[in-house]
Design an enzyme around this catalytic site. Structure first.
Site, PDB file in Angstrom:
ATOM      1  CG  HIS A 128      -1.979   0.961   1.281  1.00  0.00           C
ATOM      2  ND1 HIS A 128      -1.791   2.270   1.663  1.00  0.00           N
ATOM      3  CD2 HIS A 128      -3.284   0.839   0.959  1.00  0.00           C
ATOM      4  CE1 HIS A 128      -2.937   2.917   1.583  1.00  0.00           C
ATOM      5  NE2 HIS A 128      -3.865   2.067   1.158  1.00  0.00           N
ATOM      6  CE1 TYR A 129      -1.859   6.781   0.811  1.00  0.00           C
ATOM      7  CE2 TYR A 129      -3.116   5.264  -0.560  1.00  0.00           C
ATOM      8  CZ  TYR A 129      -3.068   6.276   0.382  1.00  0.00           C
ATOM      9  OH  TYR A 129      -4.230   6.778   0.900  1.00  0.00           O
ATOM     10  NE  ARG A 130      -3.415   5.764   4.484  1.00  0.00           N
ATOM     11  CZ  ARG A 130      -4.709   5.550   4.464  1.00  0.00           C
ATOM     12  NH1 ARG A 130      -5.196   4.367   4.805  1.00  0.00           N
ATOM     13  NH2 ARG A 130      -5.536   6.517   4.133  1.00  0.00           N
TER      14      ARG A 130
END
Length: 181
Positions: A128-130
């Protein structure tokens, strides 16, 4: 075991330095935990072959630490390149976490993400981008509850698997002492 979107992927890279434009990844390790931070899977710990030229360009700190740990010798002896390391790591991760579900977890993962983006894009895209960055929590605790810092000591081995294990233990410690959940 079925892949679970609530599981967390923990990663650590060892590099020849801190600049992705000139330095390279020499070791990768991953662990997967459930959402309660219990380790449920250990991925391959891979020394990634790099040329003697790349290894010789390391600064003194990296030469010393990676030499003393045996990593430089493991890198020289390794037959695994970056693409193979990515494929092996993703094959492991697919068993536990669907693509795009887990934030990148670890300590100073922004630095790891920079190297993944440059040299191992397919693996970087698996996350995920997080980020779930334990070093962010550490910086907050250092400022808001400095007495709590004394209760957790890291070994700082600069070996990928041990570093991830310490990151998980460190977050477990902060969870019990700071967040109390």
């Amino acid at each position: 075991m079925a892949a679970d979107a609530n599981n967390l992927i923990w990663i650590d890279l060892e590099m020849t330095g801190l600049e992705p434009d000139v330095d390279r990844v020499i070791e990768i390790a991953t662990l997967v935990t459930d959402q309660e931070l219990n380790i449920i899977g250990q991925g391959p710990v891979i020394a990634i072959h790099q040329s003697d030229e790349v290894l010789a360009a390391m600064d003194d700190w990296n030469q010393k630490h990676h030499g003393e740990s045996g990593l430089i010798d493991r890198v020289r002896a390794s037959q695994v390149n970056e693409a193979q390391a990515v494929a092996q790591t993703i094959a492991f991760l697919e068993q536990y976490v669907p693509k795009g579900a887990s934030p990148m977890c670890g300590n100073s993962v922004g630095q790891d993400r920079r190297f993944l983006n440059r040299y191992m894009r397919e693996l970087e895209d698996y996350f995920h981008y997080r980020n779930l960055d334990v070093s962010t929590v550490k910086e907050l605790v250092k400022r808001w509850s400095p007495e709590t810092m004394a209760g957790f000591k890291k070994q700082n081995t600069h070996q990928a698997l041990q570093d991830i294990q310490e990151s998980i233990a460190e977050l477990q410690y902060y969870r019990s002492k700071v967040f109390k959940i």
